[in-house]
Scaffold this active site. Structure first.
Site, PDB file in Angstrom:
ATOM      1  N   ARG A 262      80.388  64.035  57.589  1.00  0.00           N
ATOM      2  CA  ARG A 262      82.006  63.679  56.830  1.00  0.00           C
ATOM      3  C   ARG A 262      82.503  63.932  56.841  1.00  0.00           C
ATOM      4  O   ARG A 262      83.127  65.319  56.671  1.00  0.00           O
ATOM      5  CB  ARG A 262      81.467  63.377  55.127  1.00  0.00           C
ATOM      6  CG  ARG A 262      82.164  61.919  55.237  1.00  0.00           C
ATOM      7  CD  ARG A 262      82.212  62.956  52.474  1.00  0.00           C
ATOM      8  NE  ARG A 262      83.309  63.641  52.375  1.00  0.00           N
ATOM      9  CZ  ARG A 262      83.292  64.928  51.413  1.00  0.00           C
ATOM     10  NH1 ARG A 262      81.771  64.973  50.903  1.00  0.00           N
ATOM     11  NH2 ARG A 262      83.915  65.817  51.981  1.00  0.00           N
TER      12      ARG A 262
ATOM     13  N   TYR B  80      87.310  72.904  49.340  1.00  0.00           N
ATOM     14  CA  TYR B  80      86.537  73.097  49.529  1.00  0.00           C
ATOM     15  C   TYR B  80      85.015  73.133  50.539  1.00  0.00           C
ATOM     16  O   TYR B  80      84.535  73.685  50.623  1.00  0.00           O
ATOM     17  CB  TYR B  80      84.624  72.476  48.535  1.00  0.00           C
ATOM     18  CG  TYR B  80      85.214  70.974  48.522  1.00  0.00           C
ATOM     19  CD1 TYR B  80      85.746  69.841  48.131  1.00  0.00           C
ATOM     20  CD2 TYR B  80      84.365  70.461  49.880  1.00  0.00           C
ATOM     21  CE1 TYR B  80      85.753  68.813  48.393  1.00  0.00           C
ATOM     22  CE2 TYR B  80      84.156  69.188  50.054  1.00  0.00           C
ATOM     23  CZ  TYR B  80      84.753  68.045  49.448  1.00  0.00           C
ATOM     24  OH  TYR B  80      84.907  66.621  49.374  1.00  0.00           O
TER      25      TYR B  80
ATOM     26  N   HIS C  91      84.950  62.400  50.809  1.00  0.00           N
ATOM     27  CA  HIS C  91      84.453  61.531  49.965  1.00  0.00           C
ATOM     28  C   HIS C  91      84.325  60.473  49.509  1.00  0.00           C
ATOM     29  O   HIS C  91      83.758  59.335  49.584  1.00  0.00           O
ATOM     30  CB  HIS C  91      83.121  62.774  48.925  1.00  0.00           C
ATOM     31  CG  HIS C  91      82.971  61.638  47.942  1.00  0.00           C
ATOM     32  ND1 HIS C  91      81.293  61.422  47.567  1.00  0.00           N
ATOM     33  CD2 HIS C  91      83.182  61.278  46.228  1.00  0.00           C
ATOM     34  CE1 HIS C  91      80.853  60.706  47.139  1.00  0.00           C
ATOM     35  NE2 HIS C  91      82.432  60.718  46.594  1.00  0.00           N
TER      36      HIS C  91
END
Lengths: 328, 355
Positions: free
Chosen positions: B251, B264, B255
């Site tokens: 990805r 993160y 998100h």
């Protein structure tokens, strides 16, 4: 006129059989519904006659029983899902609320959620934990679902067929404590529509509403009340969502008093919702507030003491007395 | 990351490699056509992110980096197959013919769906993770009962693979030998949860535990994804049962537009995956082997830009629906409460009621 005396369990069995006969797209899916015929024998003999592809013994997962029934509905099938007991419907709650209730709307009417979820519900069979729940309000509260409950073998026979034929998703609540009680079933003429409330006993002093197991309890209470000079009008709700409000309004306008009797606790329940609606619609006819007789707002107790939890004739009569006492 | 069981037919540099079980069957024209699909969906996805940043969409879920996984799978589908997506299968929707503006109706918050699932044989978006995977298995059970030579294909991510519904779907698919292909895009992150938390074993190996084949494919390799998907779908249609395909991808973006991946994950990891870009490697193949010209690539870019402009115009034209529409299509049969709600809205003057 062809009538036959049979138990509610047999009436459900016969109703399911008629549904399977009438429409080749009707399926049954649940745990132990095939070879065993269901733990209550509701589906007894059906797999033998209709085959394993139509009466499906499912692996043990309620979410999957409902989730796959959704996919089958998308493909044009009508699955009657059996949840083995009320207390085991919760793993399927996500699929029921997130998909069954919403897919028609989400697809702008393209999808038809033509499935039925059968729940043996309420208590009174001396079972262990999780086998005596009353979760109907959880489903009634959810937009996009319909909820009904049968209280007699005749209603069981016809309502299950009507639920299968409905293009809307139906949570079908069956009072398991009544499964073995017998009644007359008219095999030819449906009594009325699936959600219609039905007058079980005419009366003049107070309207008492019930569904599932409490319908019979209330009728027994009415007999006793009569000996004390109180005339109870008893209506079997049948439709829990939507509630067939018009006959209830007519009745309460006549009697001026009402009580709802259910096994579920009062808080945030079907009964509480009906009190709200009837108070609004019948305010000027009311001689007393509407009362709810229900279980206590606690986890269902161990069944050795369940008779002190479930509404009894005495508790119904007590509520009737209270309601009668408001303007006397 | 690289595992000897990963199926790959095209390296990140755009060079063909062989695999004992799969051979690329695509012609140059087909590869170029799929390159065009990937370039367009990437451009439309980027436009959608811009639209969200400009306040025109409530949210957007990008597929940057996953274009080969989706176009490769999408182009392997037969017309009568039925797909069950999440909210991020924009590439699959494109392959099924869903107009881009319809894909954005959910994100514009004017609809919870956006298209007619039967017209495109592509189900409406599913946001509750894993629900659609069970629905797909049920649909496949319907295919079996109809005796049809069709397959259901369902999509979910590495995060969703931990959900009970997905695992129950595996049980059902195996027990009933259902004609369903499970396509898991392992893009390494479930919002901020890394793959190492999600599973102790490579996801494709789970299938074996449930009783059907699982294959890990290089999710950034268009050629491999296509062949693996095609084989799994053919197998399902022929009655061979389910397959789990784990498309190993990344990805590249967040998100959703509400997420901040800098909190993160490290940029260095993203850099590594930039070198595995799915669009660039197909482009390299087209140049080496098919001598595709810059002009032909430019034409695709121009077309993509035009489609992006059209999408922008379509989104801006997507107005607030008449509130009375909230009562439509809740039930098939007439319903008192819904009629009362409608009546209420008309009486309050919120809607003229005409609908």
């Amino acid at each position: 006129m062809t009538t036959k005396t049979m138990t509610m369990a047999k009436a459900l069995n016969e109703g399911l059989r008629r549904s399977l006969e009438k429409n080749p797209k009707v399926l049954i899916m649940g745990e132990d519904v095939g070879k065993l015929g269901g733990v209550f024998r509701i589906t007894d003999g059906l797999q033998k006659d209709f085959g394993q592809d139509r009466v499906i013994d499912a692996p043990l997962a309620e979410s999957a029983i409902v989730g796959t029934a959704v996919g089958l509905a998308i493909r044009g099938y009508r699955t009657v899902c059996e949840m083995q007991f009320d207390g085991f419907v919760y793993p399927a709650f996500d699929q029921i609320v997130s998909q069954v209730a919403k897919l028609r709307k989400r697809s702008d009417g393209a999808y038809t959620m033509s499935l039925v979820i059968r729940l043996p519900f309420q208590g009174g069979i001396g079972a262990i934990e999780h086998h005596s729940e009353s979760p109907e309000a959880l489903f009634a509260h959810t937009g996009g679902l319909k909820v009904v409950s049968c209280s007699t073998p005749n209603d069981a026979y016809w309502m299950i067929q009507q639920a299968v034929e409905s293009d809307d998703p139906i949570i079908f609540c069956e009072p398991k404590s009544r499964y073995w009680e017998k009644g007359e079933v008219d095999l030819e003429n449906p009594p009325t529509g699936l959600f219609d409330a039905v007058l079980r006993r005419e009366g003049t002093d107070v309207t008492v509403l019930a569904y599932g197991s409490t319908a019979k309890t209330v009728l027994r209470a009415a007999d006793t009340a009569m000996t004390e000079g109180i005339s109870m009008e008893v209506i079997d709700l049948r439709g829990l969502s939507p509630v067939d409000i018009e006959p209830l309004v007519s009745s309460v306008q006549k009697t001026g008093r009402f009580v709802v009797v259910q096994e579920a606790p009062h808080t945030a329940s079907i009964g509480a919702s009906i009190v709200s609606e009837l108070t609004h619609r019948c305010f000027y006819s009311l001689r007393a507030p509407g009362l709810v007789v229900g279980g206590y707002h606690i986890p269902y107790p161990p069944t050795r003491i369940e008779e002190d939890y479930r509404p009894t004739v005495d508790r119904v009569l007590d509520a009737v007395d209270q309601v009668m006492g408001f303007d006397q | 990351m690289i595992d000897e069981e990963l199926v790959q037919l095209l390296t990140p540099e755009g060079l063909r490699v062989e695999h004992p079980d799969y051979t690329s069957s695509l012609s140059g024209d087909q590869i170029f056509s799929m390159y065009r699909d990937m370039a367009i969906i990437r451009r439309l996805c980027n436009e959608s992110t811009s639209l969200q940043r400009q306040g025109q969409l409530a949210l957007w879920a990008p597929i940057q980096g996953q274009e080969a996984a989706q176009i490769g799978a999408g182009r392997a589908l037969a017309p009568m197959d039925f797909t069950f997506p999440t909210y991020r299968e924009h590439g699959i929707a494109w392959c099924r013919g869903v107009p881009p503006e319809n894909m954005l109706r959910l994100f514009r918050a004017v609809s919870n769906g956006g298209w007619d699932p039967y017209k495109y044989r592509h189900s409406v978006p599913a946001i509750v993770l894993g629900n659609q995977v069970l629905n797909a298995v049920g649909y496949a059970m319907g295919i079996q009962r109809d005796g049809a030579e069709e397959a259901a294909m369902t999509f979910f991510g590495d995060g969703a693979s931990s959900q009970g519904d997905v695992l129950e779907a595996f049980v059902w698919a195996a027990s009933f030998n259902a004609p369903v292909v499970f396509f898991c895009q392992n893009n390494q992150w479930g919002i901020s949860t890394p793959m190492s938390t999600q599973s102790k074993v490579p996801l494709y190996r789970r299938a074996r535990g449930f009783g059907f084949p699982g294959i890990r494919v290089d999710g950034n390799d268009l050629l491999a994804v296509y062949e693996v998907s095609k084989a799994a779908l053919e197998n399902a249609r022929a009655g061979g049962g389910p397959t789990l395909i784990e498309a190993f991808t990344y990805r590249m973006g967040a998100h959703t537009t509400s997420d901040d991946p800098t909190r993160y994950r490290v940029d260095a990891e993203v850099e590594v995956w930039k070198h595995r870009d799915p669009v660039e490697r197909v482009k390299a193949l087209l140049v080496h082997e098919y001598k595709t010209t810059q002009g032909e690539f430019d034409a695709v870019d121009a077309e993509a830009d035009e489609l992006a402009l059209q999408l922008r115009a379509d989104v801006l034209a997507m107005g607030r629906p008449d509130p009375i529409t909230m009562f439509d299509n809740v039930f098939a049969e007439p319903n008192r409460e819904i009629d009362e709600g409608r009546q209420d809205m008309v009486e309050l003057g919120i809607s003229g009621g005409a609908h």
